[in-house]
Design a protein around this motif. Sequence first.
Motif, short mmCIF file in Angstrom:
data_model
loop_
_atom_site.label_atom_id
_atom_site.label_comp_id
_atom_site.label_asym_id
_atom_site.label_seq_id
_atom_site.Cartn_x
_atom_site.Cartn_y
_atom_site.Cartn_z
N LEU A 108 -13.12 8.26 22.77
CA LEU A 108 -12.69 9.22 21.62
C LEU A 108 -11.71 8.51 20.92
O LEU A 108 -10.28 8.30 21.14
CB LEU A 108 -12.06 10.52 22.20
N SER A 109 -11.86 8.08 19.59
CA SER A 109 -10.95 7.31 18.82
C SER A 109 -10.47 7.72 17.67
O SER A 109 -10.11 6.97 16.63
CB SER A 109 -11.85 6.01 18.48
N VAL A 110 -10.66 8.99 17.42
CA VAL A 110 -10.50 9.50 15.97
C VAL A 110 -9.25 10.54 15.99
O VAL A 110 -8.94 11.37 17.06
CB VAL A 110 -11.60 10.52 15.29
N VAL A 111 -8.25 10.26 14.96
CA VAL A 111 -6.98 11.25 14.84
C VAL A 111 -7.10 11.92 13.91
O VAL A 111 -7.90 11.79 12.71
CB VAL A 111 -5.67 10.25 14.69
N GLY A 112 -6.61 13.22 14.01
CA GLY A 112 -6.72 14.22 12.93
C GLY A 112 -6.04 14.19 11.64
O GLY A 112 -6.50 14.74 10.67
N ASP A 113 -5.08 13.15 11.66
CA ASP A 113 -4.29 13.13 10.32
C ASP A 113 -3.76 11.53 10.35
O ASP A 113 -3.36 10.99 11.31
CB ASP A 113 -3.00 13.80 10.49
N PRO A 114 -4.16 10.89 9.06
CA PRO A 114 -3.70 9.63 9.21
C PRO A 114 -2.27 9.04 9.24
O PRO A 114 -2.09 7.93 9.68
CB PRO A 114 -4.21 8.97 7.65
N LEU A 115 -1.26 9.94 9.35
CA LEU A 115 -0.12 9.62 9.50
C LEU A 115 0.66 10.02 10.77
O LEU A 115 1.27 9.50 11.17
CB LEU A 115 0.76 10.06 8.28
N ARG A 116 0.12 11.28 11.11
CA ARG A 116 0.51 11.93 12.34
C ARG A 116 -0.05 11.11 13.59
O ARG A 116 0.51 11.30 14.75
CB ARG A 116 0.35 13.47 12.36
N ARG A 117 -1.22 10.72 13.43
CA ARG A 117 -1.89 9.71 14.53
C ARG A 117 -2.14 10.55 15.89
O ARG A 117 -2.01 9.79 16.95
CB ARG A 117 -1.08 8.56 14.62
N GLU A 118 -2.36 11.98 16.04
CA GLU A 118 -2.54 12.43 17.06
C GLU A 118 -4.22 12.57 17.29
O GLU A 118 -4.94 13.25 16.61
CB GLU A 118 -2.12 14.04 17.02
N ASN A 119 -4.59 11.97 18.39
CA ASN A 119 -5.98 12.08 18.60
C ASN A 119 -6.62 13.50 18.85
O ASN A 119 -6.07 14.30 19.64
CB ASN A 119 -6.57 11.28 20.10
N THR A 120 -7.87 14.07 18.33
CA THR A 120 -8.36 15.11 18.41
C THR A 120 -9.09 15.38 19.81
O THR A 120 -9.45 16.42 19.80
CB THR A 120 -9.57 15.22 17.27
N ASN A 121 -9.46 14.28 20.39
CA ASN A 121 -9.78 14.21 21.74
C ASN A 121 -11.21 14.69 21.62
O ASN A 121 -11.73 15.09 22.75
CB ASN A 121 -9.02 14.94 22.53
N ASP A 122 -12.16 14.50 20.67
CA ASP A 122 -13.33 15.00 20.55
C ASP A 122 -14.43 14.28 19.74
O ASP A 122 -15.40 14.15 19.28
CB ASP A 122 -14.03 16.44 20.50
N ASN A 123 -13.51 12.99 18.92
CA ASN A 123 -14.00 12.14 17.81
C ASN A 123 -14.50 12.69 16.71
O ASN A 123 -15.15 12.40 15.69
CB ASN A 123 -15.34 11.45 18.38
N THR A 124 -13.91 13.91 16.37
CA THR A 124 -14.05 14.43 14.90
C THR A 124 -12.75 14.40 14.08
O THR A 124 -11.87 14.31 14.92
CB THR A 124 -14.45 15.94 15.11
N PRO A 125 -12.59 14.59 13.08
CA PRO A 125 -13.80 14.76 12.27
C PRO A 125 -14.92 13.57 12.04
O PRO A 125 -14.19 12.30 12.28
CB PRO A 125 -13.17 15.15 10.84
N CYS A 126 -16.10 13.76 11.58
CA CYS A 126 -16.96 12.61 11.35
C CYS A 126 -17.06 12.55 9.86
O CYS A 126 -16.42 13.32 9.13
CB CYS A 126 -18.38 13.11 11.88
#
Length: 280
Positions: A108-126
């Motif tokens: 799971l490599s995706v963060v929800g915001d480009p600056l806050r950098r918190e991992n969404t833990n489900d690889n979304t958004p796509c």
Amino acid sequence: MRTIEVSEVTRLVRQLCIDANYYLPADLRQAFVDGQNAEESPLGKTIFGEMIANCDLARENNVPVCQDTGMAIVFAEIGQDVHLTGGSFEDAVTEGVRRGYIDGYLRLSVVGDPLRRENTNDNTPCILYTSVVPGDKVKITVAPKGFGSENMTQMKMFTPAATKEQIVDFIADACIHAGSNPCPPIVIGVGLGGTSDKAAYLAKRALLRPVDQHNADPLYAEMEQQILDKVNASGVGPQGLGGTVTALACAIEPFGTHIAGLPCVVNISCHVTRHAEGEL
């Protein structure tokens, strides 16, 4: 008019996320074999052998072919005679990615915001691209993209006076200067024309072309071969450790553009250029 429940979209996207990360396309595996035969460096030949073994082990054991299972890029071609029911198409795709990455034990490599950098833990958004096409079917392609290669993307807004040779040199130089970062041998996607955003889309879409095919237009097929020749003459080699096979394929996707411009985007993919497609 054909009716499709969006739950079927979720089901298909989930499976494609897993399949794309576990099973490399047959044309790409064959390119590894051909690359090993063509490679002149003994170390390079060994690396190709490891790549082939890794591809086969992933398929046999149903595990990811690479630890970076990427950000999910989804291309959807929706037939104009399809009626989607039961909810939002985009939400259904997102849910499919969520389930695929969690159920498939994909990183799971995706963060929800480009600056806050918190991992969404489900690889979304796509990343979702949709187009409306004739017919009553929905075709979906999932192409996970790792960022070791994505970070090597280059764009140049050429003037209309740019020569074919200048464009070839820009593309080749972008790939050569990327060095070992994109985990070569690479696959090169090029978008040429349109606007800056259209060229970026075309470059990403170009990576879906089978690696054993050139553009049907002889002009662009010749450019693709020239780029390959330049990149492979660079000596970067497999994994950047030296050799004669730095790139496996180059795909140029052209599009009409404005009289005052000539956008060019180079999107490099690592040797595991993953994608899987299905149809409803």
